[in-house]
Design a protein around this motif. Structure first.
Motif, PDB file in Angstrom:
ATOM      1  N   GLY A  71       0.789  -1.215   0.000  1.00  0.00           N
ATOM      2  CA  GLY A  71       0.000   0.000   0.000  1.00  0.00           C
ATOM      3  C   GLY A  71       0.821   1.264   0.000  1.00  0.00           C
ATOM      4  N   GLY A  72       2.128   1.136   0.240  1.00  0.00           N
ATOM      5  CA  GLY A  72       2.987   2.309   0.320  1.00  0.00           C
ATOM      6  C   GLY A  72       3.592   2.693  -1.013  1.00  0.00           C
ATOM      7  N   PRO A  73       4.363   3.788  -1.034  1.00  0.00           N
ATOM      8  CA  PRO A  73       4.915   4.312  -2.287  1.00  0.00           C
ATOM      9  C   PRO A  73       5.894   3.384  -2.992  1.00  0.00           C
ATOM     10  CG  PRO A  73       4.967   5.989  -0.560  1.00  0.00           C
ATOM     11  CD  PRO A  73       4.610   4.699   0.108  1.00  0.00           C
ATOM     12  N   GLY A  74       6.466   2.414  -2.263  1.00  0.00           N
ATOM     13  CA  GLY A  74       7.447   1.529  -2.876  1.00  0.00           C
ATOM     14  C   GLY A  74       6.861   0.319  -3.555  1.00  0.00           C
ATOM     15  N   THR A  75       5.540   0.156  -3.501  1.00  0.00           N
ATOM     16  CA  THR A  75       4.897  -1.016  -4.086  1.00  0.00           C
ATOM     17  C   THR A  75       3.936  -0.605  -5.201  1.00  0.00           C
ATOM     18  OG1 THR A  75       3.074  -0.960  -2.492  1.00  0.00           O
ATOM     19  CG2 THR A  75       5.029  -2.272  -1.904  1.00  0.00           C
ATOM     20  N   PHE A  76       3.528  -1.593  -5.981  1.00  0.00           N
ATOM     21  CA  PHE A  76       2.503  -1.425  -7.012  1.00  0.00           C
ATOM     22  C   PHE A  76       1.583  -2.641  -6.890  1.00  0.00           C
ATOM     23  CE2 PHE A  76       0.894  -0.156 -11.225  1.00  0.00           C
ATOM     24  CZ  PHE A  76       1.076   1.215 -11.177  1.00  0.00           C
ATOM     25  N   ASN A  77       0.988  -2.801  -5.721  1.00  0.00           N
ATOM     26  CA  ASN A  77       0.440  -4.060  -5.253  1.00  0.00           C
ATOM     27  C   ASN A  77      -0.974  -4.364  -5.742  1.00  0.00           C
ATOM     28  OD1 ASN A  77       0.324  -1.740  -3.342  1.00  0.00           O
ATOM     29  ND2 ASN A  77      -1.190  -3.020  -2.314  1.00  0.00           N
ATOM     30  N   HIS A  78      -1.277  -5.657  -5.736  1.00  0.00           N
ATOM     31  CA  HIS A  78      -2.586  -6.175  -6.133  1.00  0.00           C
ATOM     32  C   HIS A  78      -2.841  -7.466  -5.365  1.00  0.00           C
ATOM     33  CE1 HIS A  78      -5.995  -7.452  -8.511  1.00  0.00           C
ATOM     34  NE2 HIS A  78      -5.838  -6.488  -9.393  1.00  0.00           N
ATOM     35  N   TYR A  79      -4.087  -7.643  -4.905  1.00  0.00           N
ATOM     36  CA  TYR A  79      -4.392  -8.814  -4.075  1.00  0.00           C
ATOM     37  C   TYR A  79      -4.537 -10.098  -4.902  1.00  0.00           C
ATOM     38  CZ  TYR A  79      -9.342  -7.480  -5.144  1.00  0.00           C
ATOM     39  OH  TYR A  79     -10.527  -7.139  -5.750  1.00  0.00           O
ATOM     40  N   PRO A  80      -4.548 -11.294  -4.266  1.00  0.00           N
ATOM     41  CA  PRO A  80      -4.725 -12.562  -4.989  1.00  0.00           C
ATOM     42  C   PRO A  80      -6.134 -12.664  -5.573  1.00  0.00           C
ATOM     43  CG  PRO A  80      -3.879 -12.945  -2.767  1.00  0.00           C
ATOM     44  CD  PRO A  80      -4.310 -11.520  -2.825  1.00  0.00           C
ATOM     45  N   TRP A  81      -6.284 -13.475  -6.592  1.00  0.00           N
ATOM     46  CA  TRP A  81      -7.578 -13.548  -7.250  1.00  0.00           C
ATOM     47  C   TRP A  81      -8.626 -14.314  -6.458  1.00  0.00           C
ATOM     48  CZ3 TRP A  81      -5.211 -16.012 -12.221  1.00  0.00           C
ATOM     49  CH2 TRP A  81      -4.971 -17.372 -12.053  1.00  0.00           C
ATOM     50  N   GLY A  82      -8.253 -14.923  -5.349  1.00  0.00           N
ATOM     51  CA  GLY A  82      -9.279 -15.438  -4.450  1.00  0.00           C
ATOM     52  C   GLY A  82     -10.161 -14.316  -3.916  1.00  0.00           C
ATOM     53  N   TRP A  83      -9.545 -13.161  -3.628  1.00  0.00           N
ATOM     54  CA  TRP A  83     -10.318 -12.003  -3.183  1.00  0.00           C
ATOM     55  C   TRP A  83     -11.116 -11.399  -4.332  1.00  0.00           C
ATOM     56  CZ3 TRP A  83     -11.038 -12.360   1.574  1.00  0.00           C
ATOM     57  CH2 TRP A  83     -10.027 -12.684   2.488  1.00  0.00           C
ATOM     58  N   THR A  84     -10.620 -11.525  -5.553  1.00  0.00           N
ATOM     59  CA  THR A  84     -11.368 -11.079  -6.727  1.00  0.00           C
ATOM     60  C   THR A  84     -12.670 -11.857  -6.832  1.00  0.00           C
ATOM     61  OG1 THR A  84      -9.232 -10.774  -7.823  1.00  0.00           O
ATOM     62  CG2 THR A  84     -11.198 -10.700  -9.204  1.00  0.00           C
ATOM     63  N   TRP A  85     -12.543 -13.170  -6.759  1.00  0.00           N
ATOM     64  CA  TRP A  85     -13.696 -14.070  -6.825  1.00  0.00           C
ATOM     65  C   TRP A  85     -14.693 -13.731  -5.716  1.00  0.00           C
ATOM     66  CZ3 TRP A  85     -13.891 -18.841  -3.558  1.00  0.00           C
ATOM     67  CH2 TRP A  85     -14.942 -19.699  -3.909  1.00  0.00           C
ATOM     68  N   ALA A  86     -14.177 -13.508  -4.510  1.00  0.00           N
ATOM     69  CA  ALA A  86     -15.054 -13.147  -3.399  1.00  0.00           C
ATOM     70  C   ALA A  86     -15.672 -11.769  -3.604  1.00  0.00           C
ATOM     71  CB  ALA A  86     -14.262 -13.177  -2.097  1.00  0.00           C
ATOM     72  N   GLY A  87     -14.904 -10.849  -4.172  1.00  0.00           N
ATOM     73  CA  GLY A  87     -15.397  -9.488  -4.375  1.00  0.00           C
ATOM     74  C   GLY A  87     -16.512  -9.394  -5.395  1.00  0.00           C
ATOM     75  N   ASN A  88     -16.661 -10.424  -6.230  1.00  0.00           N
ATOM     76  CA  ASN A  88     -17.734 -10.439  -7.219  1.00  0.00           C
ATOM     77  C   ASN A  88     -18.920 -11.289  -6.773  1.00  0.00           C
ATOM     78  OD1 ASN A  88     -16.457  -8.753  -9.115  1.00  0.00           O
ATOM     79  ND2 ASN A  88     -15.259 -10.458  -9.920  1.00  0.00           N
ATOM     80  N   THR A  89     -18.982 -11.640  -5.494  1.00  0.00           N
ATOM     81  CA  THR A  89     -20.105 -12.405  -4.955  1.00  0.00           C
ATOM     82  C   THR A  89     -21.433 -11.748  -5.366  1.00  0.00           C
ATOM     83  OG1 THR A  89     -18.774 -13.018  -3.012  1.00  0.00           O
ATOM     84  CG2 THR A  89     -21.156 -13.211  -2.797  1.00  0.00           C
ATOM     85  N   PRO A  90     -22.407 -12.532  -5.862  1.00  0.00           N
ATOM     86  CA  PRO A  90     -22.511 -13.991  -5.870  1.00  0.00           C
ATOM     87  C   PRO A  90     -22.092 -14.632  -7.191  1.00  0.00           C
ATOM     88  CG  PRO A  90     -24.622 -13.065  -6.463  1.00  0.00           C
ATOM     89  CD  PRO A  90     -23.685 -11.892  -6.257  1.00  0.00           C
ATOM     90  N   PHE A  91     -21.468 -13.834  -8.074  1.00  0.00           N
ATOM     91  CA  PHE A  91     -21.274 -14.272  -9.447  1.00  0.00           C
ATOM     92  C   PHE A  91     -19.988 -15.070  -9.626  1.00  0.00           C
ATOM     93  CE2 PHE A  91     -23.538 -10.068  -9.822  1.00  0.00           C
ATOM     94  CZ  PHE A  91     -24.788 -10.627  -9.981  1.00  0.00           C
ATOM     95  N   ARG A  92     -19.857 -15.655 -10.786  1.00  0.00           N
ATOM     96  CA  ARG A  92     -18.655 -16.392 -11.143  1.00  0.00           C
ATOM     97  C   ARG A  92     -17.716 -15.511 -11.966  1.00  0.00           C
ATOM     98  NH1 ARG A  92     -20.862 -21.154 -15.081  1.00  0.00           N
ATOM     99  NH2 ARG A  92     -18.626 -21.572 -15.151  1.00  0.00           N
ATOM    100  N   ARG A  93     -16.421 -15.779 -11.775  1.00  0.00           N
ATOM    101  CA  ARG A  93     -15.342 -15.162 -12.546  1.00  0.00           C
ATOM    102  C   ARG A  93     -15.192 -13.663 -12.277  1.00  0.00           C
ATOM    103  NH1 ARG A  93     -11.650 -18.534 -13.244  1.00  0.00           N
ATOM    104  NH2 ARG A  93     -10.862 -17.620 -15.191  1.00  0.00           N
TER     105      ARG A  93
END
Length: 786
Positions: free
Chosen positions: A383-405
């Motif tokens: 989250g800091g200035p030295g990174t260009f971060n992105h979470y794992p796609w398990g959280w992506t899948w969860a973030g699109n609840t209730p849908f797939r993909r």
């Protein structure tokens, strides 16, 4: 003289006054200024980036978004809004009311190809909402992410007709590309580059800056014309990667996601049912084959993934907080109740962090993922200035609840998104849910409908194409009203779908998941592939009864499926969808027409604007040289001669401690450096860097060409090193800059901007392959032709 006594006439009409020999025997008349209808509402679109259906609090998420939730409570929440599955295509639909292929936006602008639906150039006959409202007396402001023109046109050479100010926006402040650092953004103000007003250490963050600028634009005009309405298109970089946020915001979520993404889905789905966002009898989409069960992860992997999600949640809450500041400003100025606010995300949550997540998203685009241990070593920096971060796609899948993909695919997880409408003066309903089918091409027709404005026949002399969307304003105060949008096609990287009267057909490419596909994402589609896909791989869902696409009815309702496939091709023919192109990397690396003829030599001067990657010399995987003409004053000089990229990856040619240096930052995973054995003497000199490839790139495995890096002073070799590999595909963020390193430093060897303190006359980049050390070989000749 009062306004009522003015004699006015519309431009184009005959002069209604009297012109005599003197003013004594004459009477004046004035061209009528463009004025809005008295009481016309302001219009504000807030376009979030990569925010999934199940990530706002009002859609059942545990992430706190109180200000957006308040818009839902005071207005309407739509549970059946659809997008295109990718950012530029969706954003083109939002502002034009036309489908993305008809806008030339089959994909992001960086992937443009030479077909009408794919060239990245929104036709001028597809007018923007800003251009339409400008004709009706509105001030028009664009703040934040643009990403709606060919990347090759983002430089100071223009052309500027597809920049925001060329498409009907009177003011612009934001960034032109697809993403940028929230700490060190690539900012443009109106038509010129600017530096951020402060540093991260001084408290700078892009989201706060954008909201401040939006408020100032509104205030600037309101102090002169308080009754003049405004159109604001606010497009924060959030919540696209990098997930950048002050640590205290991420720390608010310490321990909140320790039970993992499986539990997140279950809890969010239950909450969605309680809220009525999904039907009480809905079924949750099944486990995604690409997503590991949370309990299968090692404790270290769970610790990393949890922190990445804490950072994301903090980023979203931080964004909501600053949106709340803007809403408070509208309340303080008396504009809130008569502002039509629409909030939408451009696509579903993003899976670009891969299965493990990453501290640097550029590793994803360069096929060079870091190891778990490498990520863990930087967990406290996330989250800091030295990174260009992105979470794992398990959280992506969860973030699109209730849908797939997810994003980039046309299952509902990619194309079904949160959508809020709030307008106290115009909508009686409060806190209600609307389940009517809608698509983002319907937003422009809806705005025009409620304003009583007909779509213009022409804009600046260009005859306009018909809008493709339909208004849903009739649903504002009628929850039972039928949707007027019956059919909608989708296509993204060859992944296709169509909605029609409550049915949904999907043809996934390269497969329903990566685990089930026999080819990787981004694979081109051949005629044989297409014949096989159309014959055997379309899926059919009755989404009126199965919102999450859990029951494939393709075999049971074959005739319905054939009807849907045929309908998809009808729509594809209407809107320039063909030819179907599943490729990704090939499109990214495609050479596209430039505003000047192709050349092998480029000359730069200090103080000029940063050159975007799309128009910068392509130095990757090929022989090249960088030559600086400098004057070193008595006592020496230091600073950057030429650089490209940022701390997420790039290269830099510079002078420090009297020595000449070159450093290549390989997506933060390695730093290859060479320094001169002797100091650069005082006086005028030629300083040169050369790269000579010694091996082929292995792009599939994230490795660019190996090569020899050499430094020269006045033609004398003064340093060399061998680099085992280099960056294979792209440097981003950060363009090519002469005489300084704006933004974040490419190398930790200096602090940005590290401006050159001597006299820098010019820097020349040569791609001809004409190197000082001439060692002919087949490889070198091959690379020189690239």
């Amino acid at each position: 003289m009062s306004q009522a006594s003015w004699n006015e006439y519309r431009p184009g009409q005959g002069f209604p006054g009297v012109v005599g020999r003197t003013t004594e025997e004459s009477s004046p008349a004035w061209p009528q200024p463009v004025r809005a209808v008295p009481g016309a509402p302001n219009v504000m679109l807030i376009v979030l980036d990569d925010t999934g259906y199940g990530q706002l609090g009002c859609y059942g998420s545990p992430i706190e978004t109180p200000n957006l939730d308040a818009l839902a409570t005071g207005g309407l929440l739509y549970s059946n809004m659809h997008t295109t599955a990718l950012c530029s295509p969706s954003r083109s639909c939002i502002v034009t009311g036309r489908n993305h292929h008809a806008n030339g936006m089959a994909a992001i602008t960086e992937l443009a190809t030479g077909y009408p639906g794919y060239n990245g150039q929104i036709p001028f006959e597809n007018g923007f909402l800003s251009e339409m409202l400008l004709q009706h007396g509105y001030n028009t402001y664009m703040v934040g992410k643009w990403h709606l023109m060919p990347s090759e046109q983002e430089s100071a050479a223009g052309p500027y007709d597809r920049w925001p100010l060329g498409r009907g926006f009177e003011r612009f402040y934001g960034f032109l590309g697809g993403d940028c650092s929230q700490w060190y953004p690539d900012l443009v103000y109106d038509n010129h580059q600017v530096e951020p007003s402060a540093t991260p250490e001084e408290g700078y963050h892009l989201t706060e800056d954008l909201v401040e600028r939006a408020m100032s634009f509104i205030a600037d005009a309101k102090q002169v014309a308080p009754d003049k309405p405004f159109f604001l298109n606010l497009c924060p970089g959030a919540t696209h990667a990098p997930h950048h946020v002050p640590t205290e915001w991420a720390d608010r979520y310490r321990g909140r996601f320790d039970d993992g993404w499986d539990a997140y889905r279950e809890h969010t789905f239950d909450r969605q049912k309680q809220l009525g966002v999904v039907p009480a009898d809905a079924e949750l989409s099944p486990r995604d084959p690409d997503v590991p069960a949370w309990e299968s992860l090692s404790p270290e992997a769970r610790r990393l993934a949890t922190r990445m999600m804490e950072v994301y949640a903090g980023f979203l809450s931080h964004t909501d907080h600053h949106i709340g500041r803007l809403l408070d400003f509208l309340k303080e100025t008396g504009e809130f109740d008569n502002t039509l606010i629409m909030v939408v995300s451009d696509n579903g949550a993003s899976a670009e962090g891969g299965v493990t997540g990453t501290t640097n998203e550029m590793q994803f685009f360069n096929n060079a993922p870091e190891t778990l241990d490498e990520s863990l070593a930087r967990i406290d920096e996330l989250g800091g200035p030295g990174t260009f971060n992105h979470y794992p796609w398990g959280w992506t899948w969860a973030g699109n609840t209730p849908f797939r993909r997810w994003k980039r695919e046309t299952y509902r997880g990619g194309v079904s998104d949160p959508f809020l409408v709030h307008w106290p003066d115009g909508i009686r309903a409060r806190g209600e849910i609307r389940a009517q089918f809608a698509h983002i091409i319907d937003m422009v027709p809806t705005v025009l409908d409620v304003l009583g404005i007909e779509p213009p026949a022409s804009i600046r002399g260009v005859t306009q194409s018909p809008l493709h969307g339909v208004s849903f304003a009739h649903t504002f105060d009628d929850a039972t009203a039928a949707s007027r949008h019956r059919t909608q096609y989708y296509e993204m990287f060859g992944h296709r779908a169509i909605d029609h009267n409550g049915w949904r057909a999907v043809c996934p490419w390269p497969g329903p998941s990566f685990a089930e596909a026999d080819r990787p994402f981004g694979t081109s589609i051949t005629m044989a592939d297409l014949d096989d896909l159309d014959a055997h791989h379309w899926e059919l869902y009755h989404v009126d009864n199965d919102v999450a696409e859990t029951l494939n009815l393709a075999d049971e309702h074959r005739s319905k499926l054939i009807e849907m496939i045929a309908l998809w091709y009808v729509e594809a023919g209407k809107y320039n969808v063909l030819p179907i192109d599943g490729s990704a990397l090939e499109r990214l690396m495609l050479e596209r027409p430039q505003i000047t003829q192709a050349r092998s030599g480029y000359t730069f001067r200090p103080g000029t604007q940063v050159l975007p990657a799309a128009v910068a010399p392509r130095v990757l995987n090929r022989p090249h040289s960088v030559t600086a003409d400098v004057e070193i004053p008595p006592g020496g000089a230091a600073g950057v001669l030429l650089c490209q990229g940022a701390n997420a990856g790039g290269w830099t040619f510079y002078v420090k401690d009297g020595h000449l240096h070159y450093a290549h930052n390989y997506v933060q995973r390695a730093l290859y450096h060479v320094g001169s054995r002797e100091k650069v003497p005082e006086g005028r000199h030629t300083l040169r860097f050369e790269f000579e490839p010694t091996g082929n790139p292995d792009i599939a495995h994230g490795k660019g060409a190996s090569g020899r890096a050499q430094l020269y002073i006045d033609g004398r070799l003064v340093g060399e090193t061998d680099m085992p590999f280099t960056t294979p595909v792209a440097f981003n963020p950060g363009g090519m800059a002469c005489g300084a390193n704006p933004g974040s430093a490419v190398t930790p060897d200096y602090r940005a901007p590290f401006r050159f303190t001597g006299t820098l006359h010019t820097v020349t980049v040569d791609l001809s392959g004409d190197l000082i050390v001439d060692a002919p070989s087949e490889m070198r000749m091959h690379m020189a032709r690239q």
